[in-house]
Design a protein around this motif. Structure first.
Motif, PDB file in Angstrom:
ATOM      1  N   LYS A  48       0.834  -1.207   0.000  1.00 46.37           N
ATOM      2  CA  LYS A  48       0.000   0.000   0.000  1.00 46.37           C
ATOM      3  C   LYS A  48       0.866   1.253   0.000  1.00 46.37           C
ATOM      4  CE  LYS A  48      -4.402  -1.159   2.002  1.00 46.37           C
ATOM      5  NZ  LYS A  48      -4.986  -1.497   3.304  1.00 46.37           N
ATOM      6  N   ARG A  50       3.829   1.503  -1.179  1.00 45.92           N
ATOM      7  CA  ARG A  50       4.429   1.646  -2.512  1.00 45.92           C
ATOM      8  C   ARG A  50       3.396   2.216  -3.491  1.00 45.92           C
ATOM      9  NH1 ARG A  50       5.919  -3.647  -5.379  1.00 45.92           N
ATOM     10  NH2 ARG A  50       3.745  -3.368  -5.939  1.00 45.92           N
ATOM     11  N   GLU A  51       2.196   1.689  -3.416  1.00 44.01           N
ATOM     12  CA  GLU A  51       1.128   2.160  -4.313  1.00 44.01           C
ATOM     13  C   GLU A  51       0.798   3.630  -4.069  1.00 44.01           C
ATOM     14  OE1 GLU A  51      -0.577  -2.360  -4.680  1.00 44.01           O
ATOM     15  OE2 GLU A  51      -1.672  -0.928  -3.454  1.00 44.01           O
ATOM     16  N   ALA A  52       0.983   4.065  -2.821  1.00 43.28           N
ATOM     17  CA  ALA A  52       0.704   5.469  -2.492  1.00 43.28           C
ATOM     18  C   ALA A  52       1.873   6.375  -2.859  1.00 43.28           C
ATOM     19  CB  ALA A  52       0.385   5.601  -1.007  1.00 43.28           C
ATOM     20  N   GLY A  53       2.934   5.787  -3.388  1.00 41.07           N
ATOM     21  CA  GLY A  53       4.092   6.580  -3.794  1.00 41.07           C
ATOM     22  C   GLY A  53       5.056   6.893  -2.665  1.00 41.07           C
ATOM     23  N   VAL A  54       4.796   6.349  -1.488  1.00 44.77           N
ATOM     24  CA  VAL A  54       5.695   6.591  -0.350  1.00 44.77           C
ATOM     25  C   VAL A  54       6.947   5.726  -0.473  1.00 44.77           C
ATOM     26  CG1 VAL A  54       5.936   6.397   2.154  1.00 44.77           C
ATOM     27  CG2 VAL A  54       3.788   7.221   1.170  1.00 44.77           C
ATOM     28  N   THR A  56       9.410   2.957  -2.787  1.00 42.02           N
ATOM     29  CA  THR A  56       9.754   2.649  -4.180  1.00 42.02           C
ATOM     30  C   THR A  56       9.964   1.159  -4.390  1.00 42.02           C
ATOM     31  OG1 THR A  56      12.017   3.145  -3.539  1.00 42.02           O
ATOM     32  CG2 THR A  56      10.805   4.873  -4.717  1.00 42.02           C
ATOM     33  N   GLU A  57      10.388   0.465  -3.338  1.00 40.04           N
ATOM     34  CA  GLU A  57      10.689  -0.947  -3.511  1.00 40.04           C
ATOM     35  C   GLU A  57      10.335  -1.721  -2.253  1.00 40.04           C
ATOM     36  OE1 GLU A  57      14.839  -2.023  -3.901  1.00 40.04           O
ATOM     37  OE2 GLU A  57      14.353  -3.582  -5.378  1.00 40.04           O
ATOM     38  N   ASP A  81       8.724  -6.706  -4.748  1.00 40.71           N
ATOM     39  CA  ASP A  81       9.554  -6.584  -5.946  1.00 40.71           C
ATOM     40  C   ASP A  81      10.626  -7.653  -6.045  1.00 40.71           C
ATOM     41  OD1 ASP A  81       8.527  -3.973  -7.081  1.00 40.71           O
ATOM     42  OD2 ASP A  81       8.987  -3.387  -5.020  1.00 40.71           O
TER      43      ASP A  81
END
Ligand SMILES: Cc1cc2nc3c(=O)[nH]c(=O)nc-3n(C[C@H](O)[C@H](O)[C@H](O)COP(=O)(O)OP(=O)(O)OC[C@H]3O[C@@H](n4cnc5c(N)ncnc54)[C@H](O)[C@@H]3O)c2cc1C
Ligand SMILES: Nc1ncnc2c1ncn2[C@@H]1O[C@H](COP(=O)(O)O)[C@@H](O)[C@H]1O
Lengths: 249, 310
Positions: A48, A50-54, A56-57, A81
């Motif tokens: 979540k 990562r999906e929110a852009g907080v 990266t991996e 990932d």
């Protein structure tokens, strides 16, 4: 930022384990194994973020036997990932797990490590706190809500009397509680895709970590059995039993 | 060497299981010192000092110990630990939060949730949701242990007269802050210490029905209220009601399970209760296997009837 998610392979939560006759442990031969449920919640939370852009991996790590690859593939199929297996046949107790994770953090430099609060096999509830100590990072344990804002994370924690909100500085350790989220299922296409994602294997020796156990298990026994009870016919019979037989009211 | 017990307290009271932790320390053997760390904890200090068997209470009072932040507490405890053979805490949310951190800093194992002391280095603890009990022996110089209160009969909370000594506070690590607490308010006995518990599960349907059906019964019995995970997840009641492997471990004299199926994880938290009553419409529900008295039927008729007849 990178998030590291340690995932443990444990006996599935639906299985009622049996103690071995020789009292050396519980019988896990031919028993269904799964990812520790709290770790599924940790993977979900990392995805979540990562999906929110907080983040990266998202990197999943498991420590144990070769078959932990399956647990890692599940994490990859959920969306992680890449994965790292620290492979060993030895028993690895929480302090040693924390030391291995510390060695991996030193290499990977994640800003956040999301662990389960408790492995449902050993029921230790230690590893996240120990890793936080070894890294000298703050910890947000038993999280039911995680909000990253800038260089800090706000964590709502489940405590004995209710909820507590804390703010901790990154990099940080978070351990998950049941109400944090509902983990997604891995879909078939994602299970196929996960097979191609990178999974590296390393050993405790290569990480230079001494994993010798500090606790020796002398024996493992069954819990005392409760005597079978009775089904009573109605409320009057129940009240009579509680009053005159059990004498608890 | 003496034993150090970390008090779990709210400034005013020590947690009910404190006396059980002292009992566990007595089984190990040795002088018992208690650390009360916090901000404005005179009343809790007095309570600890009055507890039977405590020789000395060490008080570290500073603003940054409020809320028991482990980043500040762990270094304080680590600094004291070399003078002790054992460091014990109650297996509460705060004990579980700080003790593993202490153990890792000392480079020793932590032993969670002990229910029995076999000797100064050997302890029994449940694993696999209490479906097995492991006897473990520690090879570490300092034993760092959390104690499950239900495993030990508490010492007397009064009658003691321990020495009280202030100790200097350590630094504020400055990496964590408590922003607030949202604690469940209730006039009922505390779940972890209650003699009687009325516990509800998914079968109650929703929060309103949970309260309408179970509160009158709990009132009559002067019981605490508990719940299954399913009832908490569905929002019937707050998280601190959860009984089970990953919630609270309870062992009251009377536990009444209403509309709870009896999953392994729930049983792990209540099967040491003295008397268990199960009310469930499914005669095959596993809860009946641990119940002393089972009543098969609709809880919405049975529970009000039971409340009325008490
Ligand atoms: C990692 C993990 C940790 C967990 N930790 C815990 C924990 O600490 N504590 C915990 O409790 N669970 C825990 N669980 C969840 C556990 O596995 C069960 O899902 C949960 O206990 C089920 O709750 P329940 O009995 O209320 O619901 P259900 O299993 O759905 O049972 C509801 C019961 O109500 C009965 N019922 C329905 N209507 C009526 C009626 N009108 N009259 C009478 N009876 C009725 C039904 O017959 C049924 O038996 C955990 C699970 C996992 C995976
Ligand atoms: N062998 C392992 N491999 C990967 N992660 C682990 C392992 N053991 C423990 N963990 C992590 O630490 C958490 C708490 O485990 P424990 O302290 O053993 O109850 C788990 O939920 C995992 O996130």
């Amino acid at each position: 930022m990178k998030i590291l998610v340690p995932v443990k392979r444990v006996v599935d939560y639906n299985v009622k384990v049996r103690v071995k006759a020789d009292q050396t442990g519980v019988d896990i031969a031919n028993v269904k194994m799964s990812m520790n449920p709290f770790d599924e919640i940790a993977v979900e939370e990392a995805l979540k973020l990562r999906e929110a852009g907080v983040a990266t991996e998202v990197i999943a790590v498991s420590i144990g036997v070769t078959q932990c690859q399956e647990t890692l593939r599940t994490a990859l199929a959920m969306g992680a990932d890449r994965a790292i297996l620290v492979e060993t046949l030895a028993e690895v107790q929480p302090l040693a797990v924390a030391k291995l994770l510390k060695a991996i953090c030193d290499k990977e430099a994640p800003q956040l490590v999301l662990l389960g609060k408790q492995a449902i096999d050993d029921d230790s509830n230690q590893t996240g706190q120990m890793l936080a100590a070894l890294l000298n990072w703050p910890q947000g344990t038993f999280a039911s809500k995680v909000t990253v804002s800038g260089a800090e994370v706000e964590v709502i924690r489940e405590i004995d009397g209710g909820l507590e909100t804390i703010s901790i500085k990154l990099p940080a350790i978070i351990t998950t509680d049941l109400r944090l989220n509902t983990p997604r299922y891995a879909t078939l296409p994602n299970i196929m895709k996960a097979k191609k994602k990178p999974l590296d294997t390393i050993t405790p020796e290569a990480l230079g970590v001494d994993i010798a156990p500090r606790l020796t298990t002398l024996k493992v026994v069954e819990p005392p059995k409760r005597k079978g009870g009775v089904i009573v016919a109605d409320v009057a019979a129940l009240v009579d039993k509680l009053r005159n037989e059990a004498k608890v009211i | 060497m003496p034993i150090l017990v970390i008090a779990d307290h709210d400034g005013t009271h020590v947690k009910p299981g404190f006396t059980s932790t002292i009992a566990a320390a007595q089984k190990i053997g040795g002088d018992i010192h208690v650390l009360v760390a916090g901000s404005g904890c005179a009343a809790a200090t007095a309570a600890a000092a009055a507890t039977a068997g405590v020789a000395k209470v060490l008080v570290a009072d500073a603003p940054h110990y409020a809320g028991g932040l482990p980043e500040n507490l762990a270094p304080l405890i680590v600094g004291m630990a070399k003078n002790y053979s054992h460091v014990l805490a109650q297996a509460t949310a705060s004990g579980k939060n700080v003790l593993p951190r202490v153990a890792a800093l000392l480079d020793v194992a932590q032993i969670s949730d002990i229910v029995s002391v076999e000797s100064a280095d050997t302890f029994v603890r449940p694993i696999y949701a209490g479906n097995a009990f492991a006897t473990v022996k520690s090879s570490d110089a300092i034993k760092v242990i959390t104690v499950r209160s239900t495993g030990f009969d508490g010492v007397a909370a009064t009658g003691g007269n321990a020495l009280v000594e202030n100790i200097p506070a350590g630094a504020d690590a400055g990496v964590s802050r408590v922003l607030g607490q949202d604690l469940t308010k209730s006039d009922r006995p505390e779940l972890a210490a209650a003699k009687r518990i009325v516990s509800g599960g998914r079968g109650l349907g929703d929060g309103d029905k949970y309260r309408a059906v179970l509160e009158p019964l709990a009132d009559k019995l002067n019981a605490a209220l508990g719940a299954s995970r399913a009832a908490v997840d569905a929002g019937f009641v707050p998280n601190d009601y959860q009984v089970g492997q990953t919630g609270k471990i309870v062992a009251p004299e009377l536990y009444i399970a209403v509309g709870i199926s009896g999953a392994i994880q729930h049983l792990a938290g209540m099967k040491d209760s003295k008397v268990i009553v199960a009310i469930n419409k499914d005669a095959e529900a596993p809860i009946f296997q641990v119940a002393d008295y089972g009543l098969v039927g609709d809880l919405f008729t049975i529970v009000p009837e039971l409340t009325k007849s008490l």
